[in-house]
Design a protein around this motif. Structure first.
Motif, mmCIF file in Angstrom:
data_model
loop_
_atom_site.group_PDB
_atom_site.id
_atom_site.type_symbol
_atom_site.label_atom_id
_atom_site.label_comp_id
_atom_site.label_asym_id
_atom_site.label_seq_id
_atom_site.Cartn_x
_atom_site.Cartn_y
_atom_site.Cartn_z
ATOM 1 N N ARG A 1 0.847 -1.201 0.000
ATOM 2 C CA ARG A 1 0.000 0.000 0.000
ATOM 3 C C ARG A 1 0.875 1.240 0.000
ATOM 4 O O ARG A 1 1.675 1.452 0.909
ATOM 5 C CB ARG A 1 -0.910 -0.004 1.231
ATOM 6 C CG ARG A 1 -1.986 -1.089 1.221
ATOM 7 C CD ARG A 1 -2.792 -1.010 2.497
ATOM 8 N NE ARG A 1 -1.927 -1.217 3.673
ATOM 9 C CZ ARG A 1 -2.193 -0.762 4.893
ATOM 10 N NH1 ARG A 1 -3.281 -0.033 5.100
ATOM 11 N NH2 ARG A 1 -1.383 -1.015 5.902
ATOM 12 N N TYR B 1 0.666 5.522 -0.776
ATOM 13 C CA TYR B 1 -0.215 6.671 -0.974
ATOM 14 C C TYR B 1 0.565 7.825 -1.600
ATOM 15 O O TYR B 1 1.675 8.141 -1.172
ATOM 16 C CB TYR B 1 -0.817 7.122 0.358
ATOM 17 C CG TYR B 1 -1.456 6.004 1.141
ATOM 18 C CD1 TYR B 1 -2.716 5.525 0.805
ATOM 19 C CD2 TYR B 1 -0.790 5.408 2.212
ATOM 20 C CE1 TYR B 1 -3.312 4.486 1.525
ATOM 21 C CE2 TYR B 1 -1.362 4.380 2.944
ATOM 22 C CZ TYR B 1 -2.625 3.919 2.592
ATOM 23 O OH TYR B 1 -3.200 2.896 3.299
ATOM 24 N N GLY C 1 2.216 2.400 3.285
ATOM 25 C CA GLY C 1 1.142 1.983 4.177
ATOM 26 C C GLY C 1 1.574 0.958 5.204
ATOM 27 O O GLY C 1 0.836 0.674 6.147
#
Length: 323
Positions: A40, A42, A68
């Motif tokens: 993950r 971002y 993440g």
């Protein structure tokens, strides 16, 4: 003066980060802090740096991301030779293009004028790019299918603290090069003294035993030549550069590679400290191995060079030396 205005990553900072990400993260985003691949991540678009007197509103941090898993921030430059570089990424990509597309190199002074930066900045950036060009992989031995491999040595420059002698090469830098004729690739090495204990291990480690070894008449290669399938020699002292009974016996290919190297070192760079020689060799070796004859154009060479930026760092000291 700007380079390649038809490429957006050469004049737009956001596009520069996108381009570098496509090269470094071709198989998915990798967090340089925790090593997670394809986890993950971002995008922190619009984030700005802290305000300063020069930039009251701060500066947009292009390419900023957050993992993440470990929750740390990073960009594609982290963990590469470009980490902590204080100049825009699009200018550094211009420098990569200039160094890779210049057959005999480009001086730091010329790089500084073209990029409109200080000389020390251009000098350090050039060494960052040379480090990216340097291959640290364990390479496959040359001549594995019985092909011809040329080996030769050359000398140039002046060793620090060693007086120039009337004869011999003790005061010069020694460079050994190997060229695989079939693949058209070269490997280069430095040596302190032209002795069997320094040269023979390099030859054994980089050439397959089934290869055809091609050298000049130097006695250095007489013994080790027996370890290979064939050892062809030419008598340079007698002005013989090709064996007319077998025209495949010569060292003209490796000498051609040396000629480009020497013209660049003498005509463009003019001076090289011994501690930096391995990076200059890596630069010329990279360009030789990615020339048009091997199926590369300048754009493909640039991408190939940028693949080597990860996992390498060079730190700068006030003396101008590198750690």
């Amino acid at each position: 003066m700007h380079v390649g205005s038809f490429f957006p990553h050469f004049h737009d900072e956001a596009k520069a980060f996108e381009f570098l990400e496509s090269v470094v993260w071709a198989d998915g985003v990798v967090c340089p802090h925790c090593g997670v691949v394809g986890g993950r991540v971002y995008d922190l678009s619009g984030v700005r740096s802290k305000p300063s007197a020069k930039n009251p509103k701060g500066v947009v941090r292009h390419g900023l991301k957050k993992c993440g898993e470990c929750r740390k921030q990073f960009t594609v430059k982290v963990g590469t030779v470009f980490e902590h570089a204080r100049m825009p990424l699009h200018k550094m990509l211009q420098a990569v293009h200039l160094m890779i597309s210049s057959k005999k190199g480009i001086s730091a002074h010329q790089l500084a004028r073209t990029l409109e930066v200080q000389y020390k900045t251009a000098w350090f950036l050039a060494h960052r790019i040379r480090e990216a060009m340097r291959s640290g992989d364990l390479a496959t031995p040359f001549g594995g299918n019985g092909g011809a491999v040329e080996v030769d040595e050359t000398y140039f420059g002046q060793r620090k603290g060693v007086n120039k002698a009337r004869g011999g090469h003790a005061h010069k830098f020694g460079v050994l090069a190997l060229v695989d004729r079939e693949t058209g690739t070269m490997r280069s090495f430095t040596f302190d003294k032209y002795r069997a204990e320094q040269v023979h291990p390099i030859v054994r480690a980089n050439i397959a035993r089934e290869a055809r070894l091609m050298t000049d008449e130097a006695r250095m290669y007489a013994k080790i030549g027996k370890e290979f399938a064939e050892h062809g020699t030419t008598l340079h002292g007698a002005r013989q550069y090709v064996d007319y009974s077998d025209r495949t016996i010569h060292t003209n290919t490796v000498e051609g590679a040396f000629s480009i190297f020497k013209r660049g070192m003498k005509g463009v760079y003019q001076h090289c400290g011994e501690q930096h020689l391995h990076r200059y060799l890596a630069e010329f070796e990279f360009r030789y191995n990615t020339r048009a004859a091997n199926g590369f154009d300048d754009r493909a060479r640039a991408r190939e060079g940028l693949k080597g930026i990860a996992g390498k760092r060079i730190t700068y000291r006030p003396t101008g030396e590198q750690a």
